[in-house]
Scaffold this active site. Structure first.
Site, PDB file in Angstrom:
ATOM      1  N   GLU A 195       0.830  -1.205   0.000  1.00  0.00           N
ATOM      2  CA  GLU A 195       0.000   0.000   0.000  1.00  0.00           C
ATOM      3  C   GLU A 195       0.869   1.261   0.000  1.00  0.00           C
ATOM      4  O   GLU A 195       1.831   1.373   0.760  1.00  0.00           O
ATOM      5  CB  GLU A 195      -0.906  -0.001   1.228  1.00  0.00           C
ATOM      6  CG  GLU A 195      -1.852   1.189   1.276  1.00  0.00           C
ATOM      7  CD  GLU A 195      -2.656   1.273   2.555  1.00  0.00           C
ATOM      8  OE1 GLU A 195      -3.710   1.928   2.543  1.00  0.00           O
ATOM      9  OE2 GLU A 195      -2.241   0.675   3.566  1.00  0.00           O
ATOM     10  N   LYS A 225     -10.161   2.705  -2.225  1.00  0.00           N
ATOM     11  CA  LYS A 225     -10.323   2.146  -0.886  1.00  0.00           C
ATOM     12  C   LYS A 225     -11.621   2.636  -0.255  1.00  0.00           C
ATOM     13  O   LYS A 225     -11.858   3.847  -0.147  1.00  0.00           O
ATOM     14  CB  LYS A 225      -9.110   2.538  -0.036  1.00  0.00           C
ATOM     15  CG  LYS A 225      -9.060   1.944   1.347  1.00  0.00           C
ATOM     16  CD  LYS A 225      -7.738   2.326   2.007  1.00  0.00           C
ATOM     17  CE  LYS A 225      -7.598   1.800   3.414  1.00  0.00           C
ATOM     18  NZ  LYS A 225      -6.277   2.126   3.992  1.00  0.00           N
ATOM     19  N   CYS A 227      -5.769  -2.583   2.535  1.00  0.00           N
ATOM     20  CA  CYS A 227      -5.441  -2.450   3.949  1.00  0.00           C
ATOM     21  C   CYS A 227      -6.656  -2.490   4.875  1.00  0.00           C
ATOM     22  O   CYS A 227      -7.155  -3.557   5.172  1.00  0.00           O
ATOM     23  CB  CYS A 227      -4.582  -1.214   4.177  1.00  0.00           C
ATOM     24  SG  CYS A 227      -3.663  -1.274   5.746  1.00  0.00           S
TER      25      CYS A 227
END
Length: 299
Positions: free
Chosen positions: A48, A121, A158
């Site tokens: 990431e 995300k 994540c």
């Protein structure tokens, strides 16, 4: 259209430390992608926000200068590498979508160098040392799959890894593997007391996604103790990148503090076998899950 290719393919996860200079970070990422390709990897996922140290430790507007457009410098450079090495590349980037609008975005580049698409995300944390809400707007792409040359894959990022809903919906789109580029570590002052259980929880929940969905899960983290320019305890990134099979079995796992490239084979045919014997998709009560769209049901 889903790809007709259902042959096994090999994933590569470069677990690396991140240079302070974004130009050096991109060059390092390019080199590790090439190394992974020459080791036989066909789908390669970088950690990431690999282009810089983890800047979300501070709410500092100067870091907005590190954002880039997509397509942009990173996708162009990695697209060239992907085309030359004939590999798929997953690249997590700080996206500047427009004036004042930024995302934590996963770009998926096919083996011919073309940009297949983006996943932004969805779950954005706001915790000590992880002040991502300051920098990133929540994603608006929904949970996506990408039909690459080697197979259909899903990408999450994540903080998404703690949410079974994200894994489930991504898996329901038909992916054979879920990829989680990650930047996670310990606050040094907490490591002795909480470090082992935090890391175990992180691995366990993602192995659980593999089991519950009968799918491969590939997780790549960074390493190194990163301290902000203004000082402070920083974050000790814990590495431990891994690939889990569709029964949750660990196919490979990296160290806590070494740069390395993990390799694992993804066999789409194994998903069929596992789901025949553990038919969780068959037995889902989709008529009974309406409550999942509520914030809380215990009022």
């Amino acid at each position: 259209m889903k790809p007709s290719v259902v042959s096994p393919f090999r994933v590569g996860l470069p677990q690396i430390s991140i240079p302070a200079d974004p130009r050096q970070s991109l060059a390092k990422a390019e080199e590790f992608v090439r190394q992974a390709a020459r080791l036989g990897a066909q789908v390669i996922c970088l950690p990431e926000l690999f282009r810089s140290p983890y800047f979300c430790q501070l709410e500092d507007p100067e870091f907005f200068a590190w954002a880039e457009s997509i397509p942009g410098p990173a996708t162009e450079a990695l697209g060239q590498v992907a085309r030359e090495e004939q590999v798929v590349v997953l690249a997590s980037l700080f996206e500047r979508r427009g004036p004042g609008v930024y995302h934590n975005t996963l770009a998926v580049i096919d083996a011919d160098g073309t940009l297949l698409g983006l996943y932004r995300k969805m779950h954005i944390p706001d915790d000590p040392g992880y002040y991502e809400k300051y920098f990133f707007a929540p994603g608006d792409t929904g949970f996506k799959n990408f039909d690459t040359r080697f197979g259909r894959i899903g990408g999450l990022v994540c903080w998404d890894q703690w949410y079974p809903e994200a894994a489930r919906i991504t898996a329901l789109h038909g992916a054979v593997a879920l990829f989680y580029p990650t930047a996670i570590g310990w606050h040094p002052e907490e490591k002795a007391q909480f470090g082992a259980e935090q890391q175990d929880a992180w691995i366990t929940v993602q192995r659980g996604h593999a089991v519950a969905n009968g799918i491969y899960v590939a997780v790549v983290n960074r390493i190194g103790h990163e301290i902000p320019p203004s000082g402070g305890p920083g974050i000790e990134f814990w590495g431990n990148s891994f690939v889990a099979g569709p029964m949750g079995e660990l196919l490979c796992r990296a160290s806590a503090d070494k740069e390395e490239i993990l390799l694992a084979e993804i066999d789409p045919a194994r998903l069929e076998t596992v789901r025949q014997h553990w038919p969780f998709f068959r037995d889902r009560r989709i008529d009974a899950y309406g409550g999942i769209t509520s914030r809380y049901l215990g009022d």
